[in-house]
Design a protein around this motif. Structure first.
Motif, PDB file in Angstrom:
ATOM      1  N   ARG A 108       0.826  -1.217   0.000  1.00  0.00           N
ATOM      2  CA  ARG A 108       0.000   0.000   0.000  1.00  0.00           C
ATOM      3  C   ARG A 108       0.854   1.257   0.000  1.00  0.00           C
ATOM      4  O   ARG A 108       0.606   2.202  -0.730  1.00  0.00           O
ATOM      5  N   ARG A 109       1.875   1.245   0.888  1.00  0.00           N
ATOM      6  CA  ARG A 109       2.694   2.447   0.991  1.00  0.00           C
ATOM      7  C   ARG A 109       3.512   2.666  -0.271  1.00  0.00           C
ATOM      8  O   ARG A 109       3.739   3.804  -0.679  1.00  0.00           O
ATOM      9  N   ILE A 110       3.945   1.574  -0.901  1.00  0.00           N
ATOM     10  CA  ILE A 110       4.685   1.715  -2.164  1.00  0.00           C
ATOM     11  C   ILE A 110       3.784   2.354  -3.228  1.00  0.00           C
ATOM     12  O   ILE A 110       4.186   3.287  -3.926  1.00  0.00           O
ATOM     13  N   TRP A 111       2.546   1.888  -3.312  1.00  0.00           N
ATOM     14  CA  TRP A 111       1.626   2.496  -4.294  1.00  0.00           C
ATOM     15  C   TRP A 111       1.355   3.959  -3.968  1.00  0.00           C
ATOM     16  O   TRP A 111       1.230   4.793  -4.857  1.00  0.00           O
ATOM     17  N   ASN A 112       1.287   4.292  -2.661  1.00  0.00           N
ATOM     18  CA  ASN A 112       1.126   5.706  -2.290  1.00  0.00           C
ATOM     19  C   ASN A 112       2.294   6.529  -2.825  1.00  0.00           C
ATOM     20  O   ASN A 112       2.113   7.650  -3.307  1.00  0.00           O
ATOM     21  N   CYS A 113       3.521   5.977  -2.740  1.00  0.00           N
ATOM     22  CA  CYS A 113       4.702   6.669  -3.276  1.00  0.00           C
ATOM     23  C   CYS A 113       4.607   6.805  -4.792  1.00  0.00           C
ATOM     24  O   CYS A 113       4.911   7.865  -5.344  1.00  0.00           O
ATOM     25  N   VAL A 114       4.212   5.712  -5.450  1.00  0.00           N
ATOM     26  CA  VAL A 114       4.097   5.743  -6.914  1.00  0.00           C
ATOM     27  C   VAL A 114       3.175   6.897  -7.320  1.00  0.00           C
ATOM     28  O   VAL A 114       3.499   7.703  -8.198  1.00  0.00           O
ATOM     29  N   HIS A 115       2.048   7.001  -6.620  1.00  0.00           N
ATOM     30  CA  HIS A 115       1.090   8.051  -6.969  1.00  0.00           C
ATOM     31  C   HIS A 115       1.600   9.441  -6.587  1.00  0.00           C
ATOM     32  O   HIS A 115       1.433  10.391  -7.342  1.00  0.00           O
ATOM     33  N   ALA A 116       2.257   9.538  -5.415  1.00  0.00           N
ATOM     34  CA  ALA A 116       2.780  10.840  -4.983  1.00  0.00           C
ATOM     35  C   ALA A 116       3.844  11.351  -5.951  1.00  0.00           C
ATOM     36  O   ALA A 116       3.988  12.556  -6.156  1.00  0.00           O
ATOM     37  N   GLU A 117       4.605  10.434  -6.545  1.00  0.00           N
ATOM     38  CA  GLU A 117       5.632  10.832  -7.511  1.00  0.00           C
ATOM     39  C   GLU A 117       5.046  10.968  -8.916  1.00  0.00           C
ATOM     40  O   GLU A 117       5.789  11.152  -9.885  1.00  0.00           O
ATOM     41  N   LYS A 118       3.744  10.819  -9.016  1.00  0.00           N
ATOM     42  CA  LYS A 118       3.035  10.928 -10.303  1.00  0.00           C
ATOM     43  C   LYS A 118       3.572   9.934 -11.334  1.00  0.00           C
ATOM     44  O   LYS A 118       3.827  10.268 -12.502  1.00  0.00           O
ATOM     45  N   LEU A 119       3.773   8.706 -10.878  1.00  0.00           N
ATOM     46  CA  LEU A 119       4.241   7.641 -11.762  1.00  0.00           C
ATOM     47  C   LEU A 119       3.118   6.622 -11.935  1.00  0.00           C
ATOM     48  O   LEU A 119       2.087   6.712 -11.260  1.00  0.00           O
ATOM     49  N   ALA A 120       3.343   5.657 -12.830  1.00  0.00           N
ATOM     50  CA  ALA A 120       2.268   4.697 -13.115  1.00  0.00           C
ATOM     51  C   ALA A 120       2.570   3.297 -12.593  1.00  0.00           C
ATOM     52  O   ALA A 120       1.639   2.521 -12.332  1.00  0.00           O
ATOM     53  N   THR A 121       3.847   2.959 -12.446  1.00  0.00           N
ATOM     54  CA  THR A 121       4.171   1.591 -12.034  1.00  0.00           C
ATOM     55  C   THR A 121       5.269   1.576 -10.966  1.00  0.00           C
ATOM     56  O   THR A 121       6.011   2.548 -10.803  1.00  0.00           O
ATOM     57  N   VAL A 122       5.367   0.453 -10.274  1.00  0.00           N
ATOM     58  CA  VAL A 122       6.406   0.273  -9.259  1.00  0.00           C
ATOM     59  C   VAL A 122       7.787   0.273  -9.915  1.00  0.00           C
ATOM     60  O   VAL A 122       8.759   0.787  -9.360  1.00  0.00           O
ATOM     61  N   THR A 123       7.870  -0.277 -11.103  1.00  0.00           N
ATOM     62  CA  THR A 123       9.146  -0.313 -11.819  1.00  0.00           C
ATOM     63  C   THR A 123       9.625   1.097 -12.169  1.00  0.00           C
ATOM     64  O   THR A 123      10.825   1.393 -12.100  1.00  0.00           O
ATOM     65  N   GLN A 124       8.697   1.984 -12.515  1.00  0.00           N
ATOM     66  CA  GLN A 124       9.080   3.384 -12.750  1.00  0.00           C
ATOM     67  C   GLN A 124       9.631   4.015 -11.478  1.00  0.00           C
ATOM     68  O   GLN A 124      10.576   4.799 -11.516  1.00  0.00           O
ATOM     69  N   LEU A 125       9.025   3.651 -10.339  1.00  0.00           N
ATOM     70  CA  LEU A 125       9.508   4.187  -9.070  1.00  0.00           C
ATOM     71  C   LEU A 125      10.928   3.693  -8.796  1.00  0.00           C
ATOM     72  O   LEU A 125      11.780   4.460  -8.333  1.00  0.00           O
ATOM     73  N   LEU A 126      11.205   2.446  -9.108  1.00  0.00           N
ATOM     74  CA  LEU A 126      12.562   1.899  -8.928  1.00  0.00           C
ATOM     75  C   LEU A 126      13.562   2.703  -9.759  1.00  0.00           C
ATOM     76  O   LEU A 126      14.624   3.098  -9.267  1.00  0.00           O
ATOM     77  N   ASP A 127      13.196   2.973 -10.987  1.00  0.00           N
ATOM     78  CA  ASP A 127      14.065   3.746 -11.876  1.00  0.00           C
ATOM     79  C   ASP A 127      14.366   5.125 -11.266  1.00  0.00           C
ATOM     80  O   ASP A 127      15.516   5.546 -11.192  1.00  0.00           O
ATOM     81  N   VAL A 164      14.178  11.550  -4.278  1.00  0.00           N
ATOM     82  CA  VAL A 164      13.073  10.592  -4.325  1.00  0.00           C
ATOM     83  C   VAL A 164      13.277   9.550  -3.235  1.00  0.00           C
ATOM     84  O   VAL A 164      12.340   9.166  -2.518  1.00  0.00           O
ATOM     85  N   MET A 165      14.531   9.115  -3.053  1.00  0.00           N
ATOM     86  CA  MET A 165      14.826   8.126  -2.010  1.00  0.00           C
ATOM     87  C   MET A 165      14.470   8.665  -0.635  1.00  0.00           C
ATOM     88  O   MET A 165      13.903   7.959   0.195  1.00  0.00           O
ATOM     89  N   GLU A 166      14.787   9.946  -0.393  1.00  0.00           N
ATOM     90  CA  GLU A 166      14.471  10.511   0.922  1.00  0.00           C
ATOM     91  C   GLU A 166      12.970  10.567   1.175  1.00  0.00           C
ATOM     92  O   GLU A 166      12.504  10.268   2.280  1.00  0.00           O
ATOM     93  N   ARG A 167      12.220  10.944   0.150  1.00  0.00           N
ATOM     94  CA  ARG A 167      10.761  10.975   0.309  1.00  0.00           C
ATOM     95  C   ARG A 167      10.212   9.567   0.530  1.00  0.00           C
ATOM     96  O   ARG A 167       9.334   9.344   1.362  1.00  0.00           O
ATOM     97  N   LEU A 168      10.785   8.619  -0.197  1.00  0.00           N
ATOM     98  CA  LEU A 168      10.335   7.236  -0.087  1.00  0.00           C
ATOM     99  C   LEU A 168      10.618   6.667   1.309  1.00  0.00           C
ATOM    100  O   LEU A 168       9.803   5.967   1.900  1.00  0.00           O
ATOM    101  N   LEU A 169      11.783   7.034   1.846  1.00  0.00           N
ATOM    102  CA  LEU A 169      12.172   6.568   3.178  1.00  0.00           C
ATOM    103  C   LEU A 169      11.144   7.015   4.219  1.00  0.00           C
ATOM    104  O   LEU A 169      10.765   6.250   5.106  1.00  0.00           O
ATOM    105  N   LEU A 170      10.687   8.256   4.082  1.00  0.00           N
ATOM    106  CA  LEU A 170       9.674   8.767   5.012  1.00  0.00           C
ATOM    107  C   LEU A 170       8.328   8.077   4.823  1.00  0.00           C
ATOM    108  O   LEU A 170       7.629   7.776   5.780  1.00  0.00           O
ATOM    109  N   GLN A 171       7.999   7.825   3.559  1.00  0.00           N
ATOM    110  CA  GLN A 171       6.692   7.218   3.256  1.00  0.00           C
ATOM    111  C   GLN A 171       6.627   5.744   3.639  1.00  0.00           C
ATOM    112  O   GLN A 171       5.590   5.248   4.047  1.00  0.00           O
ATOM    113  N   LEU A 172       7.750   5.043   3.477  1.00  0.00           N
ATOM    114  CA  LEU A 172       7.718   3.596   3.706  1.00  0.00           C
ATOM    115  C   LEU A 172       7.805   3.241   5.178  1.00  0.00           C
ATOM    116  O   LEU A 172       7.377   2.180   5.597  1.00  0.00           O
ATOM    117  N   SER A 173       8.416   4.148   5.969  1.00  0.00           N
ATOM    118  CA  SER A 173       8.362   3.896   7.402  1.00  0.00           C
ATOM    119  C   SER A 173       7.073   4.551   7.885  1.00  0.00           C
ATOM    120  O   SER A 173       6.659   5.570   7.374  1.00  0.00           O
TER     121      SER A 173
END
Lengths: 277, 190
Positions: free
Chosen positions: A39-58, A66-75
């Motif tokens: 759920r939190r990963i998808w929240n990040c995908v949407h917050a970064e205005k991306l469409a897929t988890v793989t795009q978020l990895l890129d 992006v990593m810093e924002r993700l760190l806050l979102q995933l914890s």
């Protein structure tokens, strides 16, 4: 909530993302509980205005912001003062008497987030006359939330809820005795943190750093999978004095974990345990 | 079909509605059921599972983190936690409220779709919010089964109507008929 991909593909993408973050940044989400991490990963995908988890990895591999924002979102950093008032009542009634005989009390608050529960415990110890022989080690994996915790400033808008919680926790004063209201914020008295050490510690990768009388880790391990929970329980067991106290969240338990037999229940409802072996 | 899961969302008026629905389920119902009933965060006396147990032949309990999800068992979300399902176990979360709710019906449904795909059977009951509508859409998008309480028979029709507006339900039925439909579905697929 993006569930358009099929199960297998989504699970693979999430595995690649956590693997990529671990290999590149050394931050390990590989053993987080899958359903809520997803759920939190998808929240990040949407917050970064991306469409897929793989795009978020890129993005995350190429952009440290992006990593810093993700760190806050995933914890997960949702917490409140005196969350579960009945826990604090049970702590006063069942744990405080055990602590009275100790000349020095070390408490580890593991996964303290923005510190609301640390200040709650400081207030409780102060009221029970134990604060001056106590030291609270409040740790979190996230520097940003620790910086906030050190300030002891919480929004005024949360005070009605915290005041209700506090009133139900068996208190000896008024919550407002402990803070100054300044516009939209409540500034908690500096003296409450005179024996608190806020420090960085990652339960996934860091080891034991002291021996404690009490370890508090409430609603932190629900975000870990069984395997990681086992590792953290081994860490806690190694960090807790014999007859020391371990407190988990109300809906967590030691059942089925590696150290189930090493503890006795002090309060089965509030999930307060005492190390017996 | 393989193993399925039933996920149920209820809000205002849900206590009575769940009682009726659960009382009609067969004692040999073969699938696990996970329930989100909106309630106050301060309702920690754990009375909801006890009340429901009196009306239900299946074992009812409040969910704890990592509880194994057993067939024919009913799991109720604890107050102030989101309830999620994985393939074989339950999971809890204290993350932020979703559409003002914790537990959130949308969160439960979403997790069920991720873990069970087309084998999800989702049920939306009485309520005065729109929670569950988003989840209902996901259930149908992945080919799962969506059942909705007939809004005309609900204490509050807002939540059933929101679900119906978000996705096309397989059945819209009064409570007792919903229970019977679940029994038949399980007998056919189980």
């Amino acid at each position: 909530m993006g569930s358009d991909a099929n199960d297998g593909l989504e699970a693979l993408e999430i595995e690649l993302l956590t693997q990529g973050i671990f290999r590149h940044y050394g931050v390990d989400f590989r053993h987080y509980a899958y359903a809520s991490l997803r759920r939190r990963i998808w929240n990040c995908v949407h917050a970064e205005k991306l469409a897929t988890v793989t795009q978020l990895l890129d993005r995350v591999l190429r952009d440290t912001d992006v990593m810093e924002r993700l760190l806050l979102q995933l914890s997960v950093n949702v917490t409140s003062m005196f969350r579960d008032p009945s826990f604090y009542r049970a702590f006063r009634e069942k744990v405080v008497p055990l602590l009275r005989s100790h000349p020095f009390i070390r408490i580890w608050h593991a996964g303290c987030s923005t510190g609301e529960e640390v200040y709650s415990m400081a207030i409780l110890l102060e009221e029970e006359g134990l604060y001056d022989r106590a030291r609270l080690y409040a740790t979190d994996m996230n520097e940003a939330v620790l910086a906030q915790a050190r300030k002891g400033i919480f929004p005024m808008s949360a005070m009605p809820e915290y005041t209700r919680n506090y009133a139900a926790s068996g208190p000896k004063a008024q919550l407002s005795d402990y803070y100054l209201a300044r516009y939209d914020f409540a500034l908690f008295r500096q003296a409450l943190r005179r024996n608190v050490v806020f420090a960085h510690h990652n339960l996934v990768t860091d080891g034991s750093f002291n021996e404690f009388n009490v370890i508090l880790c409430r609603n932190v391990m629900i975000y870990f999978d069984r395997e990681l929970q086992g590792a953290v329980h081994r860490l806690f067991h190694a960090s807790l004095r014999r007859f020391g106290v371990l407190a988990l969240g109300r809906k967590e338990s030691l059942r089925g974990t590696v150290h189930e037999a090493s503890y006795t229940e002090l309060d089965p409802v509030e999930k307060i345990y005492r190390r017996s072996a | 079909m393989g193993r399925a899961v039933v996920v149920i969302g209820a809000s205002l008026g849900g206590l009575d509605a769940l009682g009726v629905l659960l009382s009609t389920l067969s004692a040999s119902f073969p699938w696990p059921l996970a329930i989100v009933q909106h309630r106050s965060a301060e309702d920690v006396a754990d009375t909801l599972p006890l009340i429901l147990q009196r009306r239900c032949a299946l074992p009812v309990r409040e969910a704890e983190d990592k509880d194994p999800m057993l067939d024919g068992h009913v799991y109720v979300a604890p107050p102030d936690y989101h309830l999620l399902v994985e393939r074989a176990a339950l999971a809890l979360s204290t993350e932020a409220r979703v559409s003002l709710a914790r537990p959130s019906i949308d969160v439960l449904f979403d997790s069920a779709v991720a873990a069970f795909g087309a084998s999800v059977v989702a049920v939306v009951l009485t309520g005065a919010s729109a929670d569950g509508a988003q989840g209902a859409r996901l259930v149908k998008a992945r080919g799962g089964t969506l059942l909705v309480q007939d809004p005309a028979t609900a204490e509050s029709g807002v939540m059933p109507l929101a679900a119906i507006a978000a996705a096309k339900p397989d059945r819209v039925l009064p409570l007792a008929a919903l229970g019977e439909y679940l029994n038949r579905l399980a007998a056919m697929r189980g």
